[in-house]
Design a protein around this motif. Structure first.
Motif, short mmCIF file in Angstrom:
data_model
loop_
_atom_site.label_atom_id
_atom_site.label_comp_id
_atom_site.label_asym_id
_atom_site.label_seq_id
_atom_site.Cartn_x
_atom_site.Cartn_y
_atom_site.Cartn_z
N ARG A 59 36.59 44.83 -16.59
CA ARG A 59 37.22 43.52 -16.36
C ARG A 59 35.76 42.69 -16.43
O ARG A 59 34.85 43.02 -16.17
CB ARG A 59 37.73 43.31 -15.06
CG ARG A 59 39.25 43.92 -14.66
CD ARG A 59 39.68 43.68 -13.39
NE ARG A 59 40.92 44.39 -13.61
CZ ARG A 59 41.91 44.57 -12.25
NH1 ARG A 59 41.14 44.01 -11.09
NH2 ARG A 59 43.07 44.94 -12.27
N ARG A 109 32.87 39.95 -15.05
CA ARG A 109 32.18 39.77 -14.03
C ARG A 109 32.86 38.71 -13.13
O ARG A 109 32.55 38.89 -12.06
CB ARG A 109 30.83 39.46 -14.43
CG ARG A 109 30.53 38.20 -14.91
CD ARG A 109 29.13 37.96 -15.07
NE ARG A 109 29.05 36.73 -15.97
CZ ARG A 109 28.75 35.40 -15.56
NH1 ARG A 109 28.83 35.13 -14.09
NH2 ARG A 109 28.53 34.38 -16.32
N SER A 110 33.55 37.92 -13.55
CA SER A 110 34.53 37.03 -12.73
C SER A 110 35.65 37.32 -12.07
O SER A 110 36.04 36.90 -11.26
CB SER A 110 34.64 35.60 -13.62
OG SER A 110 35.61 36.03 -14.67
N ALA A 111 35.93 38.60 -12.48
CA ALA A 111 37.24 39.30 -11.89
C ALA A 111 36.62 40.12 -10.85
O ALA A 111 35.56 40.67 -10.47
CB ALA A 111 37.88 39.92 -12.81
N GLU A 112 37.62 40.73 -9.80
CA GLU A 112 37.60 41.61 -9.01
C GLU A 112 37.87 43.13 -9.58
O GLU A 112 38.47 43.28 -10.53
CB GLU A 112 38.41 41.68 -7.85
CG GLU A 112 38.01 40.21 -7.05
CD GLU A 112 36.84 40.39 -6.11
OE1 GLU A 112 36.55 41.47 -5.60
OE2 GLU A 112 35.81 39.33 -6.39
N ASP A 114 41.46 48.39 -8.13
CA ASP A 114 41.53 49.20 -6.86
C ASP A 114 41.77 50.74 -7.31
O ASP A 114 42.58 51.02 -8.10
CB ASP A 114 42.55 48.92 -5.88
CG ASP A 114 42.13 47.71 -5.08
OD1 ASP A 114 40.99 47.25 -4.93
OD2 ASP A 114 43.08 46.90 -4.80
N SER A 163 35.73 51.06 -12.21
CA SER A 163 35.68 49.88 -12.85
C SER A 163 34.49 49.39 -13.34
O SER A 163 33.18 49.73 -12.68
CB SER A 163 35.98 49.01 -11.74
OG SER A 163 37.55 49.10 -11.10
N CYS A 182 32.28 46.32 -15.08
CA CYS A 182 32.00 44.93 -14.94
C CYS A 182 31.25 44.53 -16.44
O CYS A 182 30.51 44.99 -16.68
CB CYS A 182 31.01 44.59 -13.88
SG CYS A 182 31.04 42.92 -13.57
N CYS A 226 28.17 42.01 -9.57
CA CYS A 226 29.04 43.15 -9.95
C CYS A 226 29.32 44.24 -8.73
O CYS A 226 30.19 44.82 -8.50
CB CYS A 226 28.84 43.93 -11.17
SG CYS A 226 29.20 42.54 -12.69
N SER A 231 30.85 43.38 -5.54
CA SER A 231 32.09 43.39 -5.66
C SER A 231 32.84 44.37 -5.68
O SER A 231 34.09 44.60 -5.21
CB SER A 231 32.63 42.33 -6.87
OG SER A 231 32.21 41.13 -6.97
#
Length: 280
Positions: free
Chosen positions: A69, A71-74, A77, A81, A83, A144, A147
């Motif tokens: 995803r 870097r502006s997203a979370e 879960d 993940s 970044c 990143c 987060s």
């Protein structure tokens, strides 16, 4: 997305970059790598199903083990993940955030990527400029980690090839080394994005741990990555550039073990045109 889409721990880089070494297992299923004085970083869970969500975040499908995803997203879960950080060109809409002298210039005007005309090339030609670029990108990397991402991928490592010889591979390798060191210091694995011809140099000289690549099966260049990173490679193929059925690509022994088919715009799951297909 790429297809035509401060030095903190120098002594640790080579040790962290040994992607084939044995390590502890972490919750996401991947081993860890570590070097003297560095934080442990979790490598990709071997063979996990990937998804690439730069066009918008959404709930991963059942069975997905790796999600990329922006870097502006979370982070997603419960999965490994990654970044996305555009480390060598400006992001769309962020040109004004950069000092003019950090943008590569030609006759007093910024040089833009011909395939992505809203992205200007960063000027990596001097140590002073590279330090200042790293000072801009560094907080994104730290963000990143804060987060909850496990890794960071750096895009446009090959920007020098679009600079009309104003920049060199060595220039970009020197900046990449700073960015990888910052990632490792933040506890993140560092991923090479594309740049097949430079894979060995990027791993051995800059310290990258894995590769995120686009269309290596379509362009018959997967071996350039797997020869360097073995099973630490994620490949994204796109529906508009398939030279043969995706199932055949999946069955090809030269293809990475983690591969996904996506729509070119990487649309979220509820958007028109969304495509997500895996090899199993």
């Amino acid at each position: 997305m790429r297809r035509a889409a401060s030095a903190l721990l120098a002594a640790a880089v080579v040790g962290v970059a040994l992607v084939g070494c044995a390590g502890e297992q972490v919750a996401g299923g991947g081993p860890t790598a570590s070097g003297a004085g560095s934080a442990d970083v979790a490598l990709l869970p071997t063979g996990a199903v990937p998804d690439y969500q730069l066009g918008g975040a959404y709930e991963p499908a059942d069975g997905v083990g790796i999600v990329g995803r922006d870097r502006s997203a979370e982070p997603a879960d419960g999965v490994y993940s990654i970044c996305y950080v555009n480390g060598f060109q400006t992001q769309p809409g962020e040109l004004d955030d950069w000092a003019d002298d950090l943008l590569l210039q030609d006759d007093g005007e910024p040089v833009f990527d011909p395939d992505w005309p809203d992205e200007a090339l960063l000027d990596t030609s001097t140590a002073e400029r590279r330090d200042r670029i790293a000072a801009m990108v560094g907080p994104w990397i730290d963000g990143c980690a804060e987060s909850g991402f496990d890794a960071v991928e750096f895009d446009n490592l090959d920007s020098y090839t679009r600079s009309d010889d104003a920049l060199t591979l060595d220039d970009n390798l020197a900046l990449a080394t700073l960015l990888v060191e910052r990632a490792h210091a933040s506890g993140l694995a560092a991923g090479q994005k594309n740049a097949a011809e430079d894979a060995a140099a990027l791993r051995d000289r800059a310290g990258f741990d894995f590769a995120v690549v686009e269309e290596c099966a379509a362009y018959e260049e997967c071996g350039a990555y797997t020869a360097v990173y073995d099973d630490q490679v994620i490949d994204i193929e796109y529906t508009d550039e398939l030279p043969r059925p995706f199932a055949e690509m999946c069955a090809d022994p030269d293809s990475p073990v983690s591969m996904v088919l996506r729509d070119r715009d990487l649309q979220p799951a509820d958007a028109d045109g969304h495509v997500f297909e895996t090899c199993r």
